[in-house]
Scaffold this motif. Structure first.
Motif, short mmCIF file in Angstrom:
data_model
loop_
_atom_site.label_atom_id
_atom_site.label_comp_id
_atom_site.label_asym_id
_atom_site.label_seq_id
_atom_site.Cartn_x
_atom_site.Cartn_y
_atom_site.Cartn_z
N ARG A 115 0.83 -1.21 0.00
CA ARG A 115 0.00 0.00 0.00
C ARG A 115 0.86 1.25 0.00
O ARG A 115 0.60 2.21 -0.74
N GLN A 118 2.79 1.46 -3.41
CA GLN A 118 1.93 1.82 -4.53
C GLN A 118 1.66 3.31 -4.55
O GLN A 118 1.61 3.93 -5.62
N ARG A 123 1.34 0.87 -9.53
CA ARG A 123 0.50 -0.28 -9.17
C ARG A 123 1.34 -1.50 -8.80
O ARG A 123 2.12 -2.01 -9.61
N LYS A 272 -1.94 -8.95 -6.44
CA LYS A 272 -3.11 -8.11 -6.67
C LYS A 272 -4.08 -8.98 -7.47
O LYS A 272 -3.80 -9.34 -8.62
N GLU A 277 -9.90 -5.53 -6.75
CA GLU A 277 -8.84 -4.58 -6.43
C GLU A 277 -8.40 -4.74 -4.97
O GLU A 277 -8.53 -3.84 -4.15
N TRP A 279 -5.18 -6.75 -2.48
CA TRP A 279 -3.99 -7.59 -2.36
C TRP A 279 -4.36 -8.81 -1.55
O TRP A 279 -4.85 -8.70 -0.42
#
Length: 303
Positions: A115, A118, A123, A272, A277, A279
């Protein structure tokens, strides 16, 4: 008279036995192996007695996942997860991730590291845990280079013997301490590892014979990067492997060079998910929850 009475009984017994055999065959059909990686491991390692199931699917362009449920030759239930990444794909990049995406020692789960990474880099498509670490401070046992900044050049002990890195020209490299000393200024990212498992396309025999959950990373000569996690410490689900066996499986996939990284409760295999959407940690970490670790390797899509 007695012999004549026995004949129908024998016929019935034979018929029943044949029926039972047919039922047994119907209940245990031959498994059709889906993944070429599963087939290679089953054919060449001598570690697989039976494949119960395997699935293979595309995580993203250039990233393919294989999940295998099998019975080991020693009679134990096993689950293995493999990510095959085409590192020649110009849309993909391997990056070293640290907790909170900062140049400091700490601990964080692999999805939480994703997180933060990203938000800064783009991405995040997949990741695995990386180096062994101090469980109090999060300091890695091996070396650490991130975004071209050399943050740690020392090694904690003899077990911290290897590393994987991304060179400034984008090439991936696996090497030992001597390689790092000679090349450290040439890396954009690098994280330490444990024993070398495969070198020059040969599996190295290890003295550590313990059976544990394991994480390994490997490189092939044709531009493939392999992340592998074998779960363990759960008798009915998956029992773990030795690091020598991990080397055999990575070599079977195609790795000509591979290293062991942190395992046990740290072993984390994350993607992912292509249909949502989120993880998703695909394996079952042996702690029962995702462990906070010192660093991780992430596959990031380039803009």
């Amino acid at each position: 008279m007695n012999k004549l009475k026995l004949v129908p009984a024998l016929i019935l017994l034979c018929f029943a036995a044949a029926s039972c055999k047919k039922d047994s065959q119907a209940q245990a059909p031959h498994t059709v192996i889906q993944s070429p990686l599963t087939q290679r491991i089953a054919d060449s390692t001598g570690l697989v007695a039976q494949v119960f199931s395997d699935t293979v699917f595309q995580v993203a362009e250039g990233i393919r996942e294989t999940d295998v449920h099998y019975l080991s030759k020693t009679g134990y239930a096993m689950h293995m997860f493999i990510l095959e990444i085409d590192v020649t794909n110009p849309k993909l990049k391997l990056e070293a991730a640290t907790p909170y995406n900062v140049d400091a020692y700490a601990m964080q789960t692999v999805p939480d590291m994703a997180r933060y990474l990203q938000a800064a880099e783009g991405r995040v498509l997949a990741g695995v845990n990386a180096d062994f670490f101090n469980t109090t401070t999060g300091e890695p046992r091996g070396i650490l280079i991130r975004n071209g900044k050399v943050l740690k050049t020392t090694w904690a002990n003899a077990r911290s013997a290897t590393f994987m890195g991304v060179r400034k020209n984008g090439e991936l490299f696996i090497g030992n301490r001597e390689d790092f000393d000679a090349m450290k200024d040439d890396f954009e990212d690098a994280l330490g590892g444990g024993p070398m498992l495969v070198e020059n396309n040969a599996v190295l025999t290890q003295t550590d014979l313990s059976i544990e959950p394991r994480t390994g990373v490997g490189l092939s000569n044709d531009g493939k990067l392999y992340f592998m996690v074998v779960d363990g410490r759960s008798f009915y689900y998956s029992n773990g492997v030795t690091i020598t066996d991990l080397g055999h499986m990575l070599k079977a996939c195609g790795a000509t060079k591979a290293i062991n990284v942190d395992g046990g409760g740290s072993s984390t295999f994350m993607i992912k998910h292509p249909l949502a959407e989120v993880w998703q940690v695909r394996n079952r970490p042996s702690d029962g929850t995702n462990r906070a670790v010192g660093n991780a390797w992430m596959i990031v899509s380039k803009p």
